[in-house]
Scaffold this active site. Structure first.
Site, short mmCIF file in Angstrom:
data_model
loop_
_atom_site.label_atom_id
_atom_site.label_comp_id
_atom_site.label_asym_id
_atom_site.label_seq_id
_atom_site.Cartn_x
_atom_site.Cartn_y
_atom_site.Cartn_z
N GLN A 96 1.00 -1.44 -0.08
CA GLN A 96 0.00 -0.13 -0.05
C GLN A 96 0.82 1.45 0.02
OE1 GLN A 96 -1.76 0.82 3.68
NE2 GLN A 96 -3.66 1.59 2.92
N SER B 45 1.12 6.15 2.54
CA SER B 45 1.82 7.48 3.54
C SER B 45 2.93 7.91 2.80
CB SER B 45 2.21 6.73 4.77
OG SER B 45 1.25 5.92 5.51
N SER C 21 4.35 -1.27 4.08
CA SER C 21 4.79 -2.73 4.58
C SER C 21 5.09 -3.54 3.12
CB SER C 21 3.45 -3.08 5.28
OG SER C 21 3.40 -2.13 6.24
N GLU D 268 -9.27 -1.31 5.55
CA GLU D 268 -7.82 -1.57 6.29
C GLU D 268 -8.24 -1.77 7.80
OE1 GLU D 268 -5.24 1.67 6.09
OE2 GLU D 268 -3.73 0.32 6.49
N GLU E 245 -5.31 8.54 17.88
CA GLU E 245 -5.83 9.74 17.95
C GLU E 245 -6.71 10.15 17.06
OE1 GLU E 245 -2.57 9.07 18.30
OE2 GLU E 245 -2.08 9.39 20.36
C1 LIG Z 1 4.02 -1.00 11.57
C2 LIG Z 1 3.25 0.20 10.75
C3 LIG Z 1 3.06 -0.30 9.30
C4 LIG Z 1 2.86 0.61 8.34
N1 LIG Z 1 2.32 0.35 7.06
C5 LIG Z 1 1.90 1.04 6.06
C6 LIG Z 1 1.84 0.72 4.65
O1 LIG Z 1 1.89 -0.47 4.35
N2 LIG Z 1 1.45 1.63 3.98
C7 LIG Z 1 1.14 3.10 4.19
O2 LIG Z 1 0.95 3.65 3.38
N3 LIG Z 1 1.59 3.45 5.48
C8 LIG Z 1 1.77 2.37 6.57
N4 LIG Z 1 2.04 2.94 7.77
C9 LIG Z 1 1.94 4.41 8.05
C10 LIG Z 1 0.81 4.67 9.06
O3 LIG Z 1 -0.31 4.59 8.52
C11 LIG Z 1 1.23 6.09 9.41
O4 LIG Z 1 2.35 6.12 10.54
C12 LIG Z 1 -0.06 6.64 10.38
O5 LIG Z 1 -1.17 7.10 9.38
C13 LIG Z 1 0.45 8.14 11.15
O6 LIG Z 1 0.84 9.03 10.15
P1 LIG Z 1 2.64 9.58 10.59
O7 LIG Z 1 3.29 8.35 10.92
O8 LIG Z 1 2.77 10.41 9.53
O9 LIG Z 1 2.18 10.49 11.83
P2 LIG Z 1 1.51 12.03 11.87
O10 LIG Z 1 0.35 11.86 10.98
O11 LIG Z 1 2.69 13.06 11.80
O12 LIG Z 1 0.94 12.09 13.39
C14 LIG Z 1 1.90 12.34 14.55
C15 LIG Z 1 1.16 12.19 15.70
O13 LIG Z 1 0.06 13.37 15.75
C16 LIG Z 1 -1.23 12.87 15.76
N5 LIG Z 1 -2.34 13.81 15.22
C17 LIG Z 1 -2.16 13.80 13.60
N6 LIG Z 1 -3.20 14.36 13.42
C18 LIG Z 1 -4.10 14.50 14.51
C19 LIG Z 1 -5.30 15.07 14.71
N7 LIG Z 1 -6.21 15.60 13.44
N8 LIG Z 1 -6.01 14.95 15.75
C20 LIG Z 1 -5.30 14.37 16.81
N9 LIG Z 1 -3.95 13.94 16.75
C21 LIG Z 1 -3.48 14.19 15.41
C22 LIG Z 1 -1.11 11.57 15.54
O14 LIG Z 1 -2.09 10.71 16.08
C23 LIG Z 1 0.36 11.19 16.04
O15 LIG Z 1 0.21 10.63 17.50
C24 LIG Z 1 2.59 1.91 8.77
C25 LIG Z 1 2.87 2.30 9.94
C26 LIG Z 1 3.25 1.43 10.95
C27 LIG Z 1 3.67 1.69 12.28
#
Ligand SMILES: Cc1cc2nc3c(=O)[nH]c(=O)nc-3n(C[C@H](O)[C@H](O)[C@H](O)COP(=O)(O)OP(=O)(O)OC[C@H]3O[C@@H](n4cnc5c(N)ncnc54)[C@H](O)[C@@H]3O)c2cc1C
Length: 434
Positions: free
Chosen positions: A144, A147, A179, A262, A404
């Site tokens: 996928q 991100s 992933s 998902e 969150e």
């Molecule tokens: C094990 C694992 C596998 C993954 N696999 C994939 C994959 O296969 N494909 C893919 O596309 N992605 C994948 N991801 C990515 C995952 O979907 C993102 O990490 C997730 O959506 C959070 O985005 P970010 O890391 O950019 O954090 P951010 O969006 O930058 O968030 C940082 C912090 O701010 C908080 N926050 C942000 N916006 C808000 C809001 N509006 N209200 C309250 N709090 C908020 C979040 O909750 C978090 O605590 C994976 C992640 C993990 C950990």
């Protein structure tokens, strides 16, 4: 797996041997009723024509798909029989009893849980015929590509560009946390096709050929020491327009189907009861591991830990039954925002149980079995030690949308509370500060 909300929250020329099904219902009584007895007859016919003991696993799985016994609620010709999903258990039980091969361990959630329902809903007939069969058999793994470094929870902020040149799209950008990208043959990809439109409206949805020379996959090591996921660099990747899913600019609508599925795929994970072997997943649940540790180490018991284990056991059972209910609900059609609630509960419970286990085992709980960089086929919470479980469970409240963000979704779409203010909703994406 992937991300949150946005809040996140082909004729592809495929490899040889990926041709679509032929003679779908042929010898398997095409007009037979699709009720439990009819399904048993179909399953018996499949087993007679392809005895598991002498049939290579891949041949058996292809034959099972062609017989409509893969995911029976899918349409005829696409691995199903347009039958009620609840009857899948009848087929699975017969096949398990006969020792038939399953598509484990290639039962990778992104293909089955996310790409397939999206292709089924929005794909052309040609796309469905090209992609669904090798996806289901596990011959083609999916990843996928959603991100990005600047687009996780706010997925609709994504910056990867797709520019059209005739019948081809040229894609440039970077994805992250992808992933299984190192194993994947195909990736579901979101890319910006019109930067002049507001962020949700200028996105299109593609199937990306991971063997394209412009796709570079680099491992990202996690807190567990494993590299389940990767960063993916896309440089001049050429995607035929026949690999676009849904209309140009409609990518967000298509992606919402993927994201809802998902959360179901993660939140609706089977949480088997203590000591039970779950035939579909072939494993025991995390609560079972914790309870086993409790029995095996009487010298470590305290009254407080006992009380907490009992509470967790009850919660795990409630989560298991709620998951069953959600799966039944899913059988009726599109999953709703309830999947977000279930995903939230699953993440919290996994972290609490693994935390309990580490606390109970004290020093032993923190030892770690192996820091070698591994590239696992999937996540198995019970195969490794308590330290692994504790660390890996941390990702549960991030992957597939952070807790969150899911709380926001539950607040808005389940409880009907006022939405978060969104000042950037109507502004052109290119004018947004980055
Ligand atoms: C094990 C694992 C596998 C993954 N696999 C994939 C994959 O296969 N494909 C893919 O596309 N992605 C994948 N991801 C990515 C995952 O979907 C993102 O990490 C997730 O959506 C959070 O985005 P970010 O890391 O950019 O954090 P951010 O969006 O930058 O968030 C940082 C912090 O701010 C908080 N926050 C942000 N916006 C808000 C809001 N509006 N209200 C309250 N709090 C908020 C979040 O909750 C978090 O605590 C994976 C992640 C993990 C950990």
């Amino acid at each position: 797996m992937s991300s949150g909300s946005g809040e996140r929250g082909a004729t592809a020329d495929g490899p040889a041997g990926a041709e679509g099904p032929t003679d779908l219902d042929g010898p398997l009584d095409p007009d037979g009723p699709v009720d439990p007895d009819g399904l048993r007859r179909r399953t018996a016919a499949l087993l007679a024509a392809h005895p598991p003991a002498t049939t290579p696993a891949a041949d058996f799985l292809r034959a099972r798909f062609d017989a409509g016994l893969a995911w029976i609620h899918y349409p005829r010709g696409l691995g199903g029989l347009d039958a009620p999903r609840a009857l899948q258990a009848v087929v699975d039980a017969e096949l398990t009893a006969a020792g038939a091969p399953d598509n484990n361990p290639r039962r990778i959630g992104i293909g089955l849980g996310m790409a397939a329902p999206t292709i089924l809903r929005f794909g052309t007939e040609e796309q469905k015929r090209r992609f669904l069969r090798p996806l289901w058999t596990g011959e083609e793994v999916w990843c996928q590509l959603f991100s990005e470094p600047g687009a996780g929870s706010d997925l609709a902020a994504l910056a990867t560009r797709a520019v059209r040149e005739g019948d081809t799209w040229i894609v440039d950008g970077q994805k992250v946390w992808t992933s299984s990208a190192h194993q994947a043959r195909w990736g579901i990809l979101l890319a910006r096709t019109d930067p002049a439109l507001p962020k949700h409206r200028g996105i299109s949805y593609f199937v990306c050929d991971m063997t394209d020379g412009g796709v570079e996959v680099r491992p990202l090591r996690q807190i567990t020491g494993e590299a389940e996921f990767n960063e993916v660099f896309l440089t001049g990747v050429r995607i035929p327009d026949t690999c676009r899913i849904g209309d140009v600019g409609e990518g967000w609508r298509v992606a919402r189907t993927t994201l809802m599925n998902e959360r179901m795929a993660i939140g609706g994970t089977r949480l088997p009861r203590e000591n039970a072997r779950d035939s579909a997943e072939g494993r025991t649940g995390m609560i079972g591991v914790a309870a086993t540790a409790w029995r095996e180490r009487p010298e470590l018991r305290t009254h407080d830990l006992h009380q907490r284990l009992l509470r967790l056991w009850v919660e795990a059972e409630a989560a298991r039954l709620t998951g069953e209910r959600l799966r039944q609900q899913l059988a009726q059609g599109q999953p709703g925002p309830e999947g977000s609630g279930m995903k939230l509960a699953f993440a919290r419970l996994a972290q609490e149980i693994s935390g309990w286990e580490v606390e109970f085992l004290a020093g032993d709980g923190l030892t770690y079995d192996d820091w070698t960089l591994r590239r696992p086929d999937g996540v198995d919470f019970t195969a490794r030690g308590a330290g692994y479980r504790y660390l890996r469970a941390k990702g549960n409240s991030i992957e597939g949308g952070t807790s969150e963000v899911l709380l926001n979704i539950v607040a808005e779409r389940v409880l009907g509370l006022p939405p978060e203010p969104r000042a950037d909703k109507d502004a052109a994406w290119k004018d947004l500060p980055r």
